[in-house]
Scaffold this active site. Structure first.
Site, PDB file in Angstrom:
ATOM      1  CD1 TRP A   1      -2.340  -2.137   1.643  1.00  0.00           C
ATOM      2  CD2 TRP A   1      -3.029  -1.037  -0.182  1.00  0.00           C
ATOM      3  NE1 TRP A   1      -3.380  -2.838   1.078  1.00  0.00           N
ATOM      4  CE2 TRP A   1      -3.817  -2.197  -0.030  1.00  0.00           C
ATOM      5  CE3 TRP A   1      -3.280  -0.192  -1.276  1.00  0.00           C
ATOM      6  CZ2 TRP A   1      -4.850  -2.535  -0.921  1.00  0.00           C
ATOM      7  CZ3 TRP A   1      -4.306  -0.525  -2.169  1.00  0.00           C
ATOM      8  CH2 TRP A   1      -5.070  -1.678  -1.981  1.00  0.00           C
TER       9      TRP A   1
ATOM     10  CG  ASP B   1      -3.533   4.243   3.808  1.00  0.00           C
ATOM     11  OD1 ASP B   1      -4.654   4.094   4.343  1.00  0.00           O
ATOM     12  OD2 ASP B   1      -3.173   3.606   2.796  1.00  0.00           O
TER      13      ASP B   1
ATOM     14  CE  LYS C   1      -8.789  -2.742   3.239  1.00  0.00           C
ATOM     15  NZ  LYS C   1      -8.094  -1.863   2.322  1.00  0.00           N
TER      16      LYS C   1
HETATM   17  C1  LIG Z   1      -7.448  -1.357   1.323  1.00  0.00           C
HETATM   18  C2  LIG Z   1      -6.388  -0.349   1.480  1.00  0.00           C
HETATM   19  C3  LIG Z   1      -6.236   0.713   0.567  1.00  0.00           C
HETATM   20  C4  LIG Z   1      -7.109   0.866  -0.668  1.00  0.00           C
HETATM   21  O1  LIG Z   1      -8.391   1.188  -0.350  1.00  0.00           O
HETATM   22  P1  LIG Z   1      -9.483   1.480  -1.502  1.00  0.00           P
HETATM   23  O2  LIG Z   1     -10.680   1.805  -0.699  1.00  0.00           O
HETATM   24  O3  LIG Z   1      -9.619   0.225  -2.289  1.00  0.00           O
HETATM   25  O4  LIG Z   1      -8.993   2.598  -2.316  1.00  0.00           O
HETATM   26  C5  LIG Z   1      -5.241   1.633   0.813  1.00  0.00           C
HETATM   27  N1  LIG Z   1      -4.437   1.541   1.887  1.00  0.00           N
HETATM   28  C6  LIG Z   1      -4.543   0.529   2.776  1.00  0.00           C
HETATM   29  C7  LIG Z   1      -3.625   0.486   3.951  1.00  0.00           C
HETATM   30  C8  LIG Z   1      -5.515  -0.443   2.605  1.00  0.00           C
HETATM   31  O5  LIG Z   1      -5.635  -1.435   3.482  1.00  0.00           O
END
Ligand SMILES: *Cc1c(COP(=O)(O)O)cnc(C)c1O
Length: 361
Positions: free
Chosen positions: A102, A173, A197
């Site tokens: 990521w 993030d 998540k």
């Molecule tokens: C799932 C995830 C993303 C991407 O998320 P989207 O909603 O598909 O854009 C980005 N960063 C992390 C750490 C993730 O777990």
């Protein structure tokens, strides 16, 4: 109770109470005779949802007054672009910490807009993957911001400390570990997280941004990608994903009822410890590739000796009601994602199954 424990990394398990409440309210939200998905985002009904969600989030995270809370579309991936577009106008330099897949995606996107320097990279040279200490990072004092990924959802690598970046804003993030334990929001410039998540349903992304970082973006930034426009319009510049917003709201209320972030932090710690203990005490039948100092409490990846054995494990786990344990396509192996809504019984069931499977294989 449902008869399946879903270990999906995202979209992931949603608390059963939340799903049941959504079901009860589906045809008639609070006596309106309408579903919340059928009403105007600018109407008084939806306004209540929005205001309650923000108040609950502020309370749960202790968000200071000088931070705006935005609910945007486009996933965390849109933030990979929005962060550089909105922060690079002052100084075109940004530092990134690369701890996995990521991080790499965030870096690749930011490179389209400015001078991106990778100040540290996860160390994969030894037998275990580890995050290098900040003392060996090469941060630039005049960078517009430092970006990192507190929890790498695919690699199962998590920071258990917060980088210290002085006056340089720290951008995180937190898609896969937001609200999993208490944090001090004032240490961050921006925190963002896709909802699917740890917050509820896909389609909406939470962005917590400090007031001074809401400013003129790079020239040519699309209107919808401007924090300034989104903040001025309270995330209502266009029609937001209202139903996802509502589900996030229900999830936040549920988190509060269950004791808040502190209670979940304890639970999450116990859940992760049980799983890692099962892996570490399996005489090498199961292995986890991450240094114990930076193992994730949210995503626990592990390997079995052969792909064939892994396939049998996944197949039989599914029959036992333990679903979506397959590792990410880039990582292989097994991955158990155990976000807030995963009850401890789910982890206990997985641990029992792992022991039983190892005993007879
Ligand atoms: C799932 C995830 C993303 C991407 O998320 P989207 O909603 O598909 O854009 C980005 N960063 C992390 C750490 C993730 O777990």
């Amino acid at each position: 109770m449902r008869n399946v424990f879903n270990f999906s990394a995202g979209p992931a398990m949603v608390a059963e109470e939340v799903l049941l409440q959504a079901q009860v309210e589906m045809l008639d939200w609070h006596g309106t005779g309408m579903s919340i998905m059928e009403v105007s985002h600018r109407g008084s009904e939806f306004k209540q949802v929005v205001e309650q969600a923000e108040a609950d989030l502020r309370e749960l995270m202790g968000i200071p007054k000088n931070y705006q809370v935005l609910f945007l579309a486009g996933g965390a991936t849109a933030q990979f672009a929005m962060v550089p577009l909105n922060l690079l106008a002052v100084n075109n330099q940004a530092d990134y910490i690369d701890t996995g897949i990521w991080s790499k995606k965030a870096i690749a996107e930011a490179k389209r807009f400015g001078d991106v320097h990778v100040a540290a990279k996860v160390d994969e040279s030894g037998s275990l993957i580890r995050i290098p200490a900040q003392t060996v990072w090469s941060l630039r004092e005049d960078a517009a911001y430092v970006h990192y990924t507190p929890n790498e959802t695919i690699g199962g690598v998590e920071f258990h400390w917060v980088p210290q970046t002085g006056d340089v804003p720290l951008v995180a993030d937190m898609s896969s570990n937001i609200l999993s334990r208490p944090i001090d929001v004032s240490q961050y410039g921006i925190i963002y997280a896709g909802a699917q998540k740890n917050l509820g349903q896909a389609g909406i992304t939470l962005v917590i941004v400090r007031d001074d970082l809401i400013k003129e973006p790079l020239a040519g930034t699309p209107t919808l990608y401007q924090y300034l426009v989104q903040a001025e319009n309270k995330s209502f510049y266009n029609t937001p994903p209202t139903y996802s917003w509502y589900i996030v709201g229900l999830t936040l209320a549920w988190l509060k009822r269950e004791g808040g972030v502190e209670a979940f932090a304890e639970r999450n710690q116990r859940k992760a410890q049980k799983l890692y203990h099962a892996i570490d005490n399996s005489d090498g039948f199961y292995t986890n590739p991450v240094d114990p100092e930076c193992r994730s409490r949210m995503n626990v990846p592990f390997n079995l000796k052969t792909d064939q054995l892994t396939a049998v494990f996944l197949e039989e786990a599914k029959k036992a009601g333990l679903t979506n344990l397959k590792g990410h396509k880039l990582a292989g192996g097994v991955r158990a994602s155990i976000y807030n809504p995963m009850p401890e019984e789910g982890v206990d069931a997985l641990v029992s199954f792992m022991k039983e499977f190892a005993g007879r294989s």
